[in-house]
Motif scaffolding. Structure first.
Motif, PDB file in Angstrom:
ATOM      1  N   VAL A 152      -6.669  -0.774  -6.317  1.00 25.67           N
ATOM      2  CA  VAL A 152      -6.142  -1.384  -5.103  1.00 25.67           C
ATOM      3  C   VAL A 152      -7.130  -2.447  -4.634  1.00 25.67           C
ATOM      4  O   VAL A 152      -8.341  -2.223  -4.660  1.00 25.67           O
ATOM      5  N   ALA A 153      -6.639  -3.596  -4.212  1.00 30.03           N
ATOM      6  CA  ALA A 153      -7.500  -4.650  -3.702  1.00 30.03           C
ATOM      7  C   ALA A 153      -8.061  -4.234  -2.341  1.00 30.03           C
ATOM      8  O   ALA A 153      -7.301  -3.836  -1.458  1.00 30.03           O
TER       9      ALA A 153
ATOM     10  N   ASN B 169     -13.704  -6.399  -3.701  1.00 29.69           N
ATOM     11  CA  ASN B 169     -13.784  -5.700  -4.988  1.00 29.69           C
ATOM     12  C   ASN B 169     -13.104  -6.478  -6.104  1.00 29.69           C
ATOM     13  O   ASN B 169     -12.483  -7.535  -5.886  1.00 29.69           O
ATOM     14  N   ALA B 170     -13.207  -5.929  -7.328  1.00 24.14           N
ATOM     15  CA  ALA B 170     -12.712  -6.629  -8.515  1.00 24.14           C
ATOM     16  C   ALA B 170     -11.202  -6.840  -8.460  1.00 24.14           C
ATOM     17  O   ALA B 170     -10.694  -7.893  -8.872  1.00 24.14           O
ATOM     18  N   GLU B 171     -10.465  -5.847  -7.952  1.00 26.80           N
ATOM     19  CA  GLU B 171      -9.016  -5.996  -7.863  1.00 26.80           C
ATOM     20  C   GLU B 171      -8.650  -7.091  -6.870  1.00 26.80           C
ATOM     21  O   GLU B 171      -7.654  -7.803  -7.049  1.00 26.80           O
ATOM     22  N   MET B 172      -9.487  -7.279  -5.831  1.00 31.10           N
ATOM     23  CA  MET B 172      -9.266  -8.368  -4.875  1.00 31.10           C
ATOM     24  C   MET B 172      -9.468  -9.707  -5.574  1.00 31.10           C
ATOM     25  O   MET B 172      -8.722 -10.668  -5.312  1.00 31.10           O
ATOM     26  N   GLU B 173     -10.465  -9.804  -6.454  1.00 30.61           N
ATOM     27  CA  GLU B 173     -10.676 -11.028  -7.214  1.00 30.61           C
ATOM     28  C   GLU B 173      -9.459 -11.340  -8.091  1.00 30.61           C
ATOM     29  O   GLU B 173      -8.999 -12.480  -8.163  1.00 30.61           O
ATOM     30  N   ARG B 174      -8.929 -10.288  -8.748  1.00 26.52           N
ATOM     31  CA  ARG B 174      -7.789 -10.511  -9.648  1.00 26.52           C
ATOM     32  C   ARG B 174      -6.548 -10.932  -8.866  1.00 26.52           C
ATOM     33  O   ARG B 174      -5.807 -11.830  -9.275  1.00 26.52           O
ATOM     34  N   LEU B 175      -6.342 -10.302  -7.695  1.00 24.76           N
ATOM     35  CA  LEU B 175      -5.139 -10.570  -6.930  1.00 24.76           C
ATOM     36  C   LEU B 175      -5.158 -11.955  -6.298  1.00 24.76           C
ATOM     37  O   LEU B 175      -4.155 -12.666  -6.300  1.00 24.76           O
TER      38      LEU B 175
ATOM     39  N   GLY C 270      -6.629 -17.027  -0.674  1.00 25.38           N
ATOM     40  CA  GLY C 270      -6.061 -16.160  -1.694  1.00 25.38           C
ATOM     41  C   GLY C 270      -4.833 -15.415  -1.215  1.00 25.38           C
ATOM     42  O   GLY C 270      -4.096 -14.854  -2.021  1.00 25.38           O
ATOM     43  N   VAL C 271      -4.584 -15.377   0.111  1.00 25.36           N
ATOM     44  CA  VAL C 271      -3.401 -14.707   0.658  1.00 25.36           C
ATOM     45  C   VAL C 271      -2.436 -15.732   1.249  1.00 25.36           C
ATOM     46  O   VAL C 271      -1.237 -15.704   0.971  1.00 25.36           O
ATOM     47  N   TYR C 272      -2.976 -16.640   2.075  1.00 26.47           N
ATOM     48  CA  TYR C 272      -2.155 -17.676   2.682  1.00 26.47           C
ATOM     49  C   TYR C 272      -2.571 -19.049   2.124  1.00 26.47           C
ATOM     50  O   TYR C 272      -3.622 -19.195   1.507  1.00 26.47           O
ATOM     51  N   ASN C 273      -1.703 -20.028   2.388  1.00 24.46           N
ATOM     52  CA  ASN C 273      -1.988 -21.388   1.920  1.00 24.46           C
ATOM     53  C   ASN C 273      -2.767 -22.200   2.948  1.00 24.46           C
ATOM     54  O   ASN C 273      -3.187 -23.318   2.651  1.00 24.46           O
ATOM     55  N   GLN C 274      -2.906 -21.679   4.164  1.00 21.83           N
ATOM     56  CA  GLN C 274      -3.627 -22.402   5.196  1.00 21.83           C
ATOM     57  C   GLN C 274      -4.354 -21.398   6.085  1.00 21.83           C
ATOM     58  O   GLN C 274      -3.990 -20.216   6.114  1.00 21.83           O
ATOM     59  N   PRO C 275      -5.388 -21.837   6.815  1.00 21.63           N
ATOM     60  CA  PRO C 275      -6.162 -20.900   7.637  1.00 21.63           C
ATOM     61  C   PRO C 275      -5.301 -20.209   8.677  1.00 21.63           C
ATOM     62  O   PRO C 275      -4.519 -20.848   9.384  1.00 21.63           O
ATOM     63  N   ARG C 276      -5.432 -18.907   8.776  1.00 21.37           N
ATOM     64  CA  ARG C 276      -4.750 -18.106   9.794  1.00 21.37           C
ATOM     65  C   ARG C 276      -5.329 -16.697   9.766  1.00 21.37           C
ATOM     66  O   ARG C 276      -5.896 -16.279   8.754  1.00 21.37           O
ATOM     67  N   PRO C 277      -5.261 -15.951  10.852  1.00 22.25           N
ATOM     68  CA  PRO C 277      -5.838 -14.586  10.870  1.00 22.25           C
ATOM     69  C   PRO C 277      -5.103 -13.673   9.889  1.00 22.25           C
ATOM     70  O   PRO C 277      -3.893 -13.810   9.671  1.00 22.25           O
ATOM     71  N   VAL C 278      -5.853 -12.759   9.284  1.00 21.65           N
ATOM     72  CA  VAL C 278      -5.260 -11.714   8.444  1.00 21.65           C
ATOM     73  C   VAL C 278      -5.221 -10.425   9.264  1.00 21.65           C
ATOM     74  O   VAL C 278      -5.670 -10.370  10.398  1.00 21.65           O
ATOM     75  N   LEU C 279      -4.667  -9.362   8.662  1.00 20.00           N
ATOM     76  CA  LEU C 279      -4.409  -8.135   9.416  1.00 20.00           C
ATOM     77  C   LEU C 279      -5.700  -7.490   9.914  1.00 20.00           C
ATOM     78  O   LEU C 279      -5.747  -6.932  11.016  1.00 20.00           O
ATOM     79  N   VAL C 280      -6.779  -7.559   9.128  1.00 19.98           N
ATOM     80  CA  VAL C 280      -8.034  -6.939   9.576  1.00 19.98           C
ATOM     81  C   VAL C 280      -8.603  -7.682  10.789  1.00 19.98           C
ATOM     82  O   VAL C 280      -9.271  -7.076  11.635  1.00 19.98           O
TER      83      VAL C 280
ATOM     84  N   GLY D 195     -14.265  -3.837   9.854  1.00 19.44           N
ATOM     85  CA  GLY D 195     -12.927  -3.418   9.459  1.00 19.44           C
ATOM     86  C   GLY D 195     -12.778  -3.452   7.951  1.00 19.44           C
ATOM     87  O   GLY D 195     -13.563  -4.083   7.237  1.00 19.44           O
ATOM     88  N   ILE D 196     -11.761  -2.727   7.464  1.00 21.57           N
ATOM     89  CA  ILE D 196     -11.471  -2.671   6.041  1.00 21.57           C
ATOM     90  C   ILE D 196      -9.978  -2.882   5.845  1.00 21.57           C
ATOM     91  O   ILE D 196      -9.171  -2.451   6.678  1.00 21.57           O
ATOM     92  N   GLU D 197      -9.623  -3.588   4.794  1.00 19.30           N
ATOM     93  CA  GLU D 197      -8.216  -3.870   4.519  1.00 19.30           C
ATOM     94  C   GLU D 197      -7.943  -3.665   3.034  1.00 19.30           C
ATOM     95  O   GLU D 197      -8.745  -4.066   2.187  1.00 19.30           O
ATOM     96  N   SER D 198      -6.817  -3.021   2.744  1.00 17.01           N
ATOM     97  CA  SER D 198      -6.380  -2.846   1.360  1.00 17.01           C
ATOM     98  C   SER D 198      -5.078  -3.615   1.156  1.00 17.01           C
ATOM     99  O   SER D 198      -4.251  -3.717   2.072  1.00 17.01           O
TER     100      SER D 198
END
Length: 918
Positions: free
Chosen positions: A508-509, A523-529, A546-556, A620-623
């Motif tokens: 899990v990332a 972690n490594a899975e985060m790198e792959r994802l 790596g999640v969004y195409n532009q700056p914005r807050p993530v869930l953590v 904080g931690i996010e998966s």
């Protein structure tokens, strides 16, 4: 002989009681004066009381090590290993962090063990009283009272500078200051916290007499520099241009004005006295928790510096560094000025006074030497004194001898290298270099690997300082055994490495951030994802990459900021909800557009806060889980399910039509069997009627011939007339019997081929049905018993009930009486609260449990190929529960026959259930 035996008994020495095991856990490290003074005082009070004890000292090191859950878990495991098999009789805790761990140990592992504490905030009194089996000494310095005392002495003060760290003790003292009432108008409080030592000193150099510095606990600065209470006080006093006020005796250093002082030794004395009482059997409930004692203490030189008078001080104040007044200093010259005549007396007086002064100085020197020797010999640390010129070893205290295993007469011949492990960098050359640095650069403190006389090695903490004794240079080195702490650090590091490896190898990332939203783990899975390496992401605040195409807050980020539902709805198009499994966590999922480093993906997120043992937020931690394949499979499965539902609907319609046809065929087959039986039954009366009619015709023909011939005699005529009468009566009886059978058959046939509702007597219906079945049953050797009282009138569907009796009788003949020569079929009934209970039973071979579970299922039969269709009991079940609106149960066992019990309402529903076969 008896006397000798008694003497032998008296000669046996009494068995000494085993010493009590006492755990003493200090929050801070060995060498910290506050903790050492408490521990030394506790040990002294126990020794004074003469109680046999084994006092085990352990140090939590809270000032220098972060008390993470992993560290506390490892420390707890070490203590459990240490006390395995012999739990402590009493647990002593010095300061708050140690008390928290001791409370946890008692709850989990040592239930019922009494706890005593010192150095704990009084704000916890209610909490501790609720815990039970606990007492101790609070160390609360009333900083509000301390400040009021200083403001009364220094009314010109307009700003109070509070130097403090983030420790629990500091927070409690700050809360007390914040609650103060009646302060001078315009008084301003300024906080110096989370700064480096240099930054604080720079601020203190800019103060003036309108300022007051109140030094609260401050043990680590922003750069991670660790400070003892003494070091902190020295630093603030050296830089401050305003009076410095403290609250602990160890902080009463040169340059400090003073304050209400709490002493570690007095805390330890109070705790030690409580421990003695507990070991002597006194219940802790009888020993109330005590408040610490603060004493107003001032430095005379600082009073003069800030223009304060001794007369302004409280009556019980202690004044340090007091100097003789001016009159005493000039007294030795007063005789010369008074009179030449008294010069000799003055000289004599001065000589006598000088002798007395020398005596007092010698006594003071003797006392100082005695104090030094006592401290030197009683120190918990190994101490060596060397000649600063040639490094010869001059003195060694008893702790050195016990720690290194040398005798006193062996010490002076020891070279510095003999106490080193010899493993680089712990070599003789390196220790000699450190000794030289102590002479040129000041105190040297470092970790070291030491060697004992027997060659065993241990980890130690060494401090080397230099001082002058007259013209002679001396080097003093202290050595403390830190093997257990080193082991804990190693175990803690190994545990942290293990946790890191676990998260690295998770499928899990996972990412983690600190309170400043900086990435601390990727972690490594985060790198792959995401296509982003840990090297470029750790330390960055751009978690969105790596999640969004532009700056914005993530869930953590949302978790750390504590955003409400409205803010989450504005930021995220997909639903964000609280986790049902992880407290305080948020979860979300959705389709995320492709980025420059990954294709379009379905992603599931879960973010949670990270807190320490006290609940303070650490980050904080996010998966992140990529469930794109699962989502695709789900879409395909939904399409397949739709197709399957359409196919099932079509097959169900076909099956329903076929079942209707099969049920109708079964009913017609049963009716055909009934017709065959009735035909067989009619054969007898009709045959008898035909025979009687033939006899009647023949006799009538003979009588007519005799009458025409005139030869008939009276007796012959009368005999033939009698024969005609008998034949007529026989013909009439058989015709009537046939007519009755035909009428009954017509009624049954009409009932069974329709769902006509009418009132009927249950006994009549059962009797007529059995009459119709008589030809079928007669050939099987089956005897019928009718046990139904008259008068049970039902308003229902007789055809359905006749069909049920017919099918149950046929089932008994085909299955129950198979391979049985004879048997009994019994019909019995009674009324139970407007419900007719009808039982159709046989004494045949019965059924096993497996068969009885399936008898009402369609197409289930045990007589396939022998006339069984598998629909007879299925029709019975549908008619009983459908048209008749009742229920049916089967009671059977192998070899004990079968009993079908129907519970039917006397008055059926108005309309038979839709779809029920007619």
């Amino acid at each position: 002989m008896l006397w000798l035996c008694w003497s032998a008994v008296l000669a046996v020495p009494p068995q000494q009681p085993a010493p009590a095991q006492i755990m003493l856990l200090a929050s801070y490290h060995a060498g910290m004066v506050w903790s050492d003074d408490q521990a030394a005082a506790v040990s002294a009070r126990l020794q004074d009381a003469g109680v046999p004890v084994e006092l085990h000292r352990d140090f939590l090191d809270a000032k220098r090590v972060a008390l993470t859950p992993a560290y506390l878990q490892a420390f707890e495991a070490m203590l459990l290993h240490k006390y395995a098999g012999h739990p402590p009789r009493l647990m002593l805790a010095l300061d708050d962090d140690a008390l928290d761990l001791v409370l946890r140990l008692r709850q989990r592992h040592f239930p019922g063990v009494p706890i005593l504490f010192s150095g704990v905030a009084a704000s916890r009194q209610a909490e501790l009283a609720a815990a039970g089996q606990i007492s101790g000494v609070f160390d609360d310095v009333d900083q509000a009272q301390n400040l009021r005392l200083m403001l009364s002495l220094l009314p010109q003060v307009r700003r109070v500078w509070l130097i403090h760290d983030q420790s629990r003790t500091a927070e409690v003292q700050l809360a007390g200051l914040a609650a103060m009432q009646g302060l001078p108008r315009g008084l301003e409080f300024v906080h110096l916290s989370q700064l480096s030592v240099a930054e604080i000193q720079a601020r203190l150099r800019q103060l003036n007499t309108a300022d007051l510095v109140l030094a609260l606990p401050f043990n680590v600065d922003r750069e991670g520099r660790l400070l003892s209470h003494e070091e902190a006080a020295d630093l603030w006093a050296a830089a401050s241009q305003a009076p410095v006020v403290v609250s602990r005796d160890v902080s009463m250093r040169p340059g400090v004005l003073g304050g209400l002082l709490m002493t570690g030794r007095e805390q330890g004395n109070q705790l030690g006295r409580l421990a003695v009482q507990a070991l002597q059997g006194r219940a802790l409930e009888a020993m109330p928790m005590q408040a610490g004692r603060g004493v107003p203490t001032f430095d005379a030189r600082q009073l003069r510096r800030w223009k304060l008078s001794d007369a302004d001080l409280p009556a019980q104040a202690v004044l340090l560094n007091r100097e003789p007044d001016a009159w005493t200093a000039l007294r030795e010259y007063g005789g010369w000025l008074a009179s030449l005549f008294g010069s000799l007396l003055v000289i004599i007086f001065l000589l006598v006074r000088d002798l007395r002064a020398r005596k007092r100085a010698n006594e003071a020197l003797s006392q100082s030497t005695s104090n030094y020797t006592a401290l030197f010999n009683s120190s918990n640390d190994s101490i060596l004194v060397r000649d600063g010129a040639d490094l010869r070893l001059l003195e060694a205290n008893p702790r050195f001898l016990s720690l290194f295993g040398y005798a006193a007469d062996e010490v002076r011949a020891l070279a510095p290298g003999e106490l080193c492990s010899g493993v680089p960098p712990y070599t003789a050359g390196e220790i000699e270099r450190r000794l030289q640095l102590a002479k040129t650069e000041g105190t040297q403190t470092f970790a070291w690997q030491s060697r004992r006389k027997d060659g065993s090695l241990f980890w130690s903490e060494v401090s080397i300082s230099c001082y002058r004794r007259g013209e002679q240079l001396r080097l003093v080195s202290t050595t403390r055994d830190v093997t257990e702490r080193k082991l804990l650090e190693t175990q803690s590091q190994a545990f942290q490495n293990l946790i890191t490896q676990m998260f690295q190898n998770l499928p899990v990332a996972v990412l983690a951030v600190d309170t400043q939203h900086r990435v601390t783990f990727w972690n490594a899975e985060m790198e792959r994802l995401t296509g982003r390496s840990a090297e470029e992401m750790v330390g960055s605040t751009e978690v969105w990459q790596g999640v969004y195409n532009q700056p914005r807050p993530v869930l953590v980020d949302a978790v750390l900021e504590g955003w409400d539902a409205a803010a989450l709805a504005r930021l995220y198009t997909s639903e964000v909800h609280a986790s049902e499994l992880v407290p305080g966590a948020l979860e979300s999922e959705g389709l995320f557009a492709a980025t420059d480093r990954r294709p379009e993906r379905w992603l599931r997120f879960c973010a949670a806060p990270l807190r320490d043992a006290d609940g303070r937020l650490l980050g904080g931690i996010e998966s992140i889980i990529d469930f794109t394949r699962l989502k695709q499979a789900q879409f395909e499965l939904e399409q397949l399910n739709e197709e399957l539902e359409q196919r099932v609907d079509a097959r169900s319609r076909e099956l329903k039509l076929a079942m209707g046809q099969l049920l109708q065929s079964e009913k017609l087959a049963a009716l055909g069997s009934l017709v065959a039986g009735v035909a067989h039954e009619l054969n007898t009366p009709i045959g008898n009627a035909v025979s009687s009619a033939s006899t009647l015709t023949a006799v009538a023909r003979e009588l007519g011939a005799d009458l025409q011939s005139g030869a008939a005699r009276r007796s012959e005529v009368l005999a033939k007339i009698e024969r005609l009468r008998e034949a007529g009566e026989l013909t009439q009886r058989n015709a009537e019997r046939a007519a009755k059978l035909i009428s009954e058959f017509k009624l049954v046939a009409v009932d069974q081929t329709s769902m006509r509702r009418r009132e009927f007597d249950l006994l009549d219906l059962a009797r007529d049905t059995l009459a119709m079945l008589a030809p079928t049953l007669r050939g099987t050797g089956c005897r019928t018993v009718l046990d139904i009282p008259p008068g049970i009138v039902m308003d229902s569907y007789p055809g359905a009930l006749e069909q049920i009796i017919t099918n149950l009788a046929g089932n008994a003949v085909l299955h129950g009486f198979a391979s049985v020569d004879a048997g009994t079929l019994r019909l019995s009934a009674h009324v139970d609260a407007e419900t007719v209970v009808l039982q159709v039973s046989d004494d045949g071979r019965g059924m096993d449990a497996e068969t009885s579970r399936h008898v009402f299922e369609p197409f289930f039969t045990t007589a396939m190929g022998r006339g069984g269709s598998g629909l007879g009991l299925y029709v019975v079940y549908n008619l009983a529960t459908g048209a008749l609106g009742g229920s049916i149960k089967l009671f059977t066992a192998p070899g004990e026959g079968s009993c079908f019990e129907l519970r039917l309402p006397q008055r059926a529903r108005a309309v038979p259930q839709a779809g029920m076969p007619a």
